[in-house]
Structures are given as structure tokens and as C-alpha cells.
Design a protein around this motif. Structure first.
Motif, PDB file in Angstrom:
ATOM      1  N   LEU A 308       0.905  -1.247  -0.027  1.00 13.78           N
ATOM      2  CA  LEU A 308       0.215  -0.209  -0.304  1.00 13.78           C
ATOM      3  C   LEU A 308       0.544   1.703   0.174  1.00 13.78           C
ATOM      4  O   LEU A 308       1.729   0.963   0.619  1.00 13.78           O
ATOM      5  N   ALA A 309       1.015   2.129  -1.074  1.00 18.13           N
ATOM      6  CA  ALA A 309       1.147   3.315  -1.127  1.00 18.13           C
ATOM      7  C   ALA A 309       0.498   4.771  -1.493  1.00 18.13           C
ATOM      8  O   ALA A 309      -0.707   4.505  -1.795  1.00 18.13           O
ATOM      9  N   ILE A 310       1.292   5.526  -0.471  1.00 15.99           N
ATOM     10  CA  ILE A 310       0.133   7.019  -1.109  1.00 15.99           C
ATOM     11  C   ILE A 310       1.241   8.631  -1.839  1.00 15.99           C
ATOM     12  O   ILE A 310       1.965   7.693  -1.625  1.00 15.99           O
ATOM     13  N   LEU A 311       0.529   8.718  -2.125  1.00 20.06           N
ATOM     14  CA  LEU A 311       0.824  10.007  -3.641  1.00 20.06           C
ATOM     15  C   LEU A 311      -0.194  11.548  -2.903  1.00 20.06           C
ATOM     16  O   LEU A 311      -0.865  11.181  -4.176  1.00 20.06           O
ATOM     17  N   ASN A 312       0.355  12.303  -2.553  1.00 23.73           N
ATOM     18  CA  ASN A 312      -0.773  12.834  -1.944  1.00 23.73           C
ATOM     19  C   ASN A 312      -0.162  14.160  -1.298  1.00 23.73           C
ATOM     20  O   ASN A 312       1.022  14.349  -1.398  1.00 23.73           O
ATOM     21  N   GLY A 313      -1.064  14.990  -1.176  1.00 26.35           N
ATOM     22  CA  GLY A 313      -0.577  16.701  -0.153  1.00 26.35           C
ATOM     23  C   GLY A 313      -0.107  17.187  -1.199  1.00 26.35           C
ATOM     24  O   GLY A 313       1.374  18.123  -0.988  1.00 26.35           O
ATOM     25  N   LEU A 314      -0.144  17.862  -2.632  1.00 27.62           N
ATOM     26  CA  LEU A 314       0.704  18.473  -3.893  1.00 27.62           C
ATOM     27  C   LEU A 314       0.792  19.812  -3.659  1.00 27.62           C
ATOM     28  O   LEU A 314       1.345  20.931  -4.296  1.00 27.62           O
ATOM     29  N   GLY A 315      -0.785  20.242  -2.627  1.00 25.16           N
ATOM     30  CA  GLY A 315      -0.056  21.662  -2.401  1.00 25.16           C
ATOM     31  C   GLY A 315      -0.402  22.255  -3.336  1.00 25.16           C
ATOM     32  O   GLY A 315      -1.224  22.532  -4.396  1.00 25.16           O
ATOM     33  N   PRO A 323       4.817  15.372 -11.146  1.00 23.54           N
ATOM     34  CA  PRO A 323       5.900  14.123 -12.631  1.00 23.54           C
ATOM     35  C   PRO A 323       6.709  14.092 -11.236  1.00 23.54           C
ATOM     36  O   PRO A 323       7.475  12.850 -11.245  1.00 23.54           O
ATOM     37  N   TRP A 324       7.764  15.026 -11.119  1.00 23.95           N
ATOM     38  CA  TRP A 324       8.399  14.326 -10.265  1.00 23.95           C
ATOM     39  C   TRP A 324       8.105  13.522  -8.977  1.00 23.95           C
ATOM     40  O   TRP A 324       9.400  12.426  -8.785  1.00 23.95           O
ATOM     41  N   ALA A 325       7.089  13.814  -8.224  1.00 22.17           N
ATOM     42  CA  ALA A 325       7.223  12.764  -7.140  1.00 22.17           C
ATOM     43  C   ALA A 325       6.469  11.487  -7.319  1.00 22.17           C
ATOM     44  O   ALA A 325       7.032  10.430  -6.628  1.00 22.17           O
ATOM     45  N   ALA A 326       5.937  11.520  -8.386  1.00 20.47           N
ATOM     46  CA  ALA A 326       5.326  10.001  -8.612  1.00 20.47           C
ATOM     47  C   ALA A 326       6.447   9.344  -9.085  1.00 20.47           C
ATOM     48  O   ALA A 326       6.706   8.019  -9.433  1.00 20.47           O
ATOM     49  N   ASN A 327       7.756   9.576  -9.964  1.00 24.26           N
ATOM     50  CA  ASN A 327       8.916   9.044 -10.447  1.00 24.26           C
ATOM     51  C   ASN A 327       9.602   8.566  -9.052  1.00 24.26           C
ATOM     52  O   ASN A 327       9.927   7.100  -8.756  1.00 24.26           O
ATOM     53  N   GLN A 328       9.539   9.411  -8.606  1.00 21.06           N
ATOM     54  CA  GLN A 328      10.479   8.841  -6.818  1.00 21.06           C
ATOM     55  C   GLN A 328       9.479   7.822  -6.136  1.00 21.06           C
ATOM     56  O   GLN A 328      10.431   6.896  -5.854  1.00 21.06           O
ATOM     57  N   LEU A 329       7.859   7.830  -6.591  1.00 18.60           N
ATOM     58  CA  LEU A 329       7.219   6.583  -5.702  1.00 18.60           C
ATOM     59  C   LEU A 329       7.530   5.803  -7.037  1.00 18.60           C
ATOM     60  O   LEU A 329       7.779   4.620  -5.880  1.00 18.60           O
ATOM     61  N   PHE A 330       7.325   5.637  -7.580  1.00 16.98           N
ATOM     62  CA  PHE A 330       7.813   4.504  -9.259  1.00 16.98           C
ATOM     63  C   PHE A 330       8.902   4.420  -8.723  1.00 16.98           C
ATOM     64  O   PHE A 330       9.117   3.098  -8.749  1.00 16.98           O
ATOM     65  N   TYR A 331      10.063   4.742  -8.802  1.00 13.88           N
ATOM     66  CA  TYR A 331      11.322   3.643  -8.653  1.00 13.88           C
ATOM     67  C   TYR A 331      11.510   3.136  -7.280  1.00 13.88           C
ATOM     68  O   TYR A 331      12.346   2.446  -6.771  1.00 13.88           O
ATOM     69  N   HIS A 332      10.821   3.991  -5.870  1.00 12.58           N
ATOM     70  CA  HIS A 332      10.855   3.384  -4.942  1.00 12.58           C
ATOM     71  C   HIS A 332      10.188   2.092  -4.873  1.00 12.58           C
ATOM     72  O   HIS A 332      10.873   1.525  -4.391  1.00 12.58           O
ATOM     73  N   LEU A 333       9.249   2.425  -5.362  1.00  7.71           N
ATOM     74  CA  LEU A 333       8.314   1.004  -5.258  1.00  7.71           C
ATOM     75  C   LEU A 333       9.476  -0.267  -5.904  1.00  7.71           C
ATOM     76  O   LEU A 333       9.009  -1.684  -5.810  1.00  7.71           O
ATOM     77  N   GLU A 334       9.488   0.301  -7.318  1.00 12.21           N
ATOM     78  CA  GLU A 334       9.815  -0.862  -8.097  1.00 12.21           C
ATOM     79  C   GLU A 334      11.740  -1.366  -8.715  1.00 12.21           C
ATOM     80  O   GLU A 334      12.099  -2.781  -8.538  1.00 12.21           O
ATOM     81  N   GLU A 336      13.024  -0.063  -5.494  1.00 13.52           N
ATOM     82  CA  GLU A 336      13.682   0.381  -4.049  1.00 13.52           C
ATOM     83  C   GLU A 336      14.875   1.493  -3.644  1.00 13.52           C
ATOM     84  O   GLU A 336      15.684   1.577  -3.230  1.00 13.52           O
ATOM     85  N   LYS A 337      14.409   1.957  -4.450  1.00  6.49           N
ATOM     86  CA  LYS A 337      15.829   3.548  -4.304  1.00  6.49           C
ATOM     87  C   LYS A 337      15.024   4.423  -3.392  1.00  6.49           C
ATOM     88  O   LYS A 337      13.861   4.149  -3.073  1.00  6.49           O
ATOM     89  N   GLU A 338      15.770   5.492  -2.611  1.00  6.04           N
ATOM     90  CA  GLU A 338      14.711   5.996  -1.472  1.00  6.04           C
ATOM     91  C   GLU A 338      14.496   7.166  -1.435  1.00  6.04           C
ATOM     92  O   GLU A 338      14.527   7.578  -2.908  1.00  6.04           O
ATOM     93  N   LEU A 339      13.505   7.600  -1.247  1.00  9.40           N
ATOM     94  CA  LEU A 339      12.602   8.915  -2.010  1.00  9.40           C
ATOM     95  C   LEU A 339      13.700   9.802  -0.929  1.00  9.40           C
ATOM     96  O   LEU A 339      14.445   9.343   0.131  1.00  9.40           O
ATOM     97  N   ASP A 340      13.289  11.035  -1.644  1.00 10.24           N
ATOM     98  CA  ASP A 340      13.941  12.270  -1.318  1.00 10.24           C
ATOM     99  C   ASP A 340      13.350  12.302   0.770  1.00 10.24           C
ATOM    100  O   ASP A 340      12.388  11.974   1.387  1.00 10.24           O
ATOM    101  N   LYS A 341      13.952  12.615   1.296  1.00 12.63           N
ATOM    102  CA  LYS A 341      13.817  12.956   2.519  1.00 12.63           C
ATOM    103  C   LYS A 341      12.111  13.586   2.783  1.00 12.63           C
ATOM    104  O   LYS A 341      12.030  13.750   3.962  1.00 12.63           O
TER     105      LYS A 341
END
Length: 354
Positions: A308-315, A323-334, A336-341
Motif C-alpha cells: 500500500l502506498a500514497i501519493l498526496n498533499g501536492l498543495g 511528475p517528479w514525486a510520481a517518479n520518486q514513488l515509482f522507482y521506490h516501489l519498483e 527500492e530507491k530511497e525517497l527524497d527525505k
């Protein structure tokens, strides 16, 4: 009943859901989106992207990195969907004092801002705009027509049978060790992109989401004749054929999606200090922005359920961040790249209780 298998289930199709599903398409991943049209922040947003904080003349957080991904992302969607969504729009910041002029000149010399801020003060008068102290001009800024983009993208997904227009019932989600099941669909992962609908999500509602209602007006002002965004206490954004979008209010108490008399009056009052030409109000709209106290998105895997994952709070800067945050999440899930802290939901781990 046979279960349909996909790689991902996505809940919600605002800018976050669109950005993540588009990445999945590019990576040949299969998905099913559930969208109930209850969240309309992306539909009523101005869609502007701008790498400068116009209150303090400072760089927007990670703007350069975000725009490097965002601009090609939207241009690609124009090709795929065969329509225009991206418009280059300069911004004219109305100065309130000599001090603001001086602060602008100093800021425009900084490396991160020099590509956007024109150092010279623009003193030329524009008919219909109240500007005793002139303007500061921003270039390399623009607008995404988010409403049209989401409508076209949704139509495209319907043709592919990749979207279901229905409410997502969280209680029916079955979480297994290696997959999830929802009704007749089995997926390896599920991504929640629900906007302020997060508050009803039993898996992620521990996160500190705030709702900020915003109201906008669309006006017809045939004598204004500007092709740039005017930024003062509010913005006046040119559309087509002498129509302009005016906004926006911030209301932290009203949680409804209904336009209000108070919001309309607030915008009229502020607009009277920006322009002095006749206009006609043709539409009023309202939406709830999903915002976070630290003004950073909510991205990452659930602390307990890793599929289960979340992509939210874009303000308010969703067109830049999505697009940047979605890329971060995709490579984190696929991979296991670390997300921006600064965006990982791990920063709120102390709020989670099993």
C-alpha cells in the motif's frame, strides 16, 4: 468469478493519479483507476507553474528539478492526446512599495533566480491595471490547462477500460503478503491519490493532512487586454477571448465544495485593488486543496503494509510537483530507491499506531 490481474490499482485521478498512471503506461505496467469525481482540486486549480515565491522573492523548493521533469511530461501528453495544455505565460508582479522594487533587484541577481526574474523594474503603464510602483517581470513560467488535460486523459483511459467511475470502498480491500485484492481485481500494489479524501482512508488517515478551500472567479474583461498573469494580493490569469481566471481564496474552516457569497465578495474586493476596467463574472468555482503543514507532499509505503502506498498533499504547486514525486514513488516501489527525505511519509512515523 475470475479475477482480473493488474500491476497496480490507483485510487483517485487528480494530478497525482494522472502523473503516476502515466509513468506506469510508459513502463508498460498495467493498472486500474478508481475515480468517483469527489475531489476537484486539480479541476479548479490555476495550473500555473512558477519557480519563485512571489511574496519573498525566494526560490521555490526544488523548483529546477521539478520543472526539468514536468515540462517534458506535459509536452509528451500533448503529443499522446493530440491537444494543447501547456502555455508559456509571463508573470507581472505588482509592486506595493519602493522597498519591494529594491528587494526584487537584489533577488534577481541570485543564481537560482536569474533565469526567471528580469532585473529591470517595468514602469510602463498597462491600461486597466493599478500599479503605482510598477512591476517585476518573470519569464520561463507558464500554465497547464489541468481541467482539459484531466478530461482528455480520462476519456483516453475509458477507451482502454483502465478506469472505473465509482467510489472506492476501503473496507473491501483485502491485503495479502504479496498482493492486494479489491472486488474482482488483484494487483501487486495499490496507490492512494485521493486528495483530501485521505481523511476517510483508514490506512493513511494518521497523516497530518489539512484542507484549504479555494474559490476562483472567471471574468470577462474585454478592455483589459493583457497576455501575462497579474500577481498582486490575488492573481488575474489570461485565458482566451478576453476571459480571465481570478483567485484564489484560502479558507481553512469551510470543508464544502460549494462556492460561497463570502468567497465571491473577497475576490471582488481584492480585484478592485488590482484592475479598474469593467468586467462581468461568468463563473465561480471552488475546490479543496490537500495541503500538509510542512508544505511537502506525502509519498511512500504504508509502515505495516508494504504493498500500500500514497501519493498526496501536492498543495498549490501540484503541476510542478506531480511528475517528479510520481517518479520518486515509482522507482521506490519498483527498484527500492530511497525517497527524497523531505517527502517520505516516514517523517510522520511517530504518528502511526498499529
Amino acid at each position: 468469478m475470475n479475477k482480473k490481474e493488474v500491476d497496480y490499482i490507483i485510487v483517485g485521478l487528480g494530478l497525482a493519479g494522472l502523473a503516476f498512471s502515466r509513468i506506469l503506461e510508459n513502463q508498460n505496467k498495467t493498472f486500474k483507476i478508481f475515480e468517483d469525481n469527489s475531489q476537484n482540486a486539480s479541476l479548479v486549480a490555476s495550473g500555473m507553474y512558477n519557480p519563485v515565491v512571489l511574496k519573498r522573492f525566494t526560490p521555490v523548493w526544488k523548483a529546477k528539478k521539478q520543472l526539468e521533469e514536468a515540462i517534458p511530461f506535459y509536452k509528451d501528453l500533448e503529443k499522446v492526446l493530440q491537444n494543447k495544455y501547456h502555455y508559456v505565460v509571463d508573470i507581472y508582479r505588482v509592486f506595493k512599495s519602493i522597498e519591494e522594487q529594491n528587494n526584487w533587484a537584489i533577488a534577481s541577481d541570485k543564481l537560482l533566480l536569474s533565469n526567471y526574474m528580469i532585473p529591470q523594474i517595468i514602469n510602463k503603464k498597462h491600461e486597466g491595471i493599478l500599479s503605482d510602483f510598477g512591476f517585476g517581470k518573470l519569464i520561463n513560467t507558464g500554465r497547464i490547462d489541468t481541467k482539459l488535460l484531466l478530461e482528455d486523459y480520462k476519456s483516453n483511459l475509458k477507451k482502454k477500460n483502465s478506469i472505473q467511475n465509482e467510489n472506492f470502498e476501503h473496507s473491501l480491500l483485502k491485503i495479502r503478503e504479496k498482493n492486494v485484492e479489491y472486488k474482482n481485481i488483484k494487483a501487486s500494489k495499490i496507490i492512494f491519490c485521493e486528495g483530501f479524501g485521505l481523511l476517510k482512508n483508514p490506512f493513511f488517515n494518521y497523516l497530518p493532512m489539512q484542507e484549504a478551500k479555494g474559490e476562483l472567479l472567471t471574468i470577462y474583461a474585454p478592455n483589459l487586454k493583457v497576455d501575462f498573469l497579474i500577481k498582486a494580493a490575488i492573481f488575474v490569469l489570461p485565458l482566451k477571448n478576453d476571459f480571465y481566471k481570478v483567485g484564489a481564496t484560502f479558507n481553512w474552516k469551510d470543508k464544502t465544495l460549494n462556492p460561497t457569497k463570502e468567497g465571491k465578495q473577497e475576490l471582488i474586493n481584492k480585484l478592485s485593488k488590482v484592475i479598474n476596467v469593467p468586467y462581468k463574472i461568468v463563473e465561480q468555482s471552488a475546490g479543496i486543496r490537500p495541503t500538509v503543514k510542512d508544505r511537502r507532499p506525502l509519498v511512500g509505503k504504508h509502515p505495516k503494509y508494504k504493498n500500500l502506498a500514497i501519493l498526496n498533499g501536492l498543495g498549490t504547486r501540484g503541476v510542478m510537483i506531480a511528475p517528479w514525486a510520481a517518479n520518486q514513488l515509482f522507482y521506490h516501489l519498483e527498484q527500492e530507491k530511497e525517497l527524497d527525505k523531505e517527502i517520505t511519509i516516514a517523517r510522520y512515523q511517530n504518528l502511526f499506531s498499529d
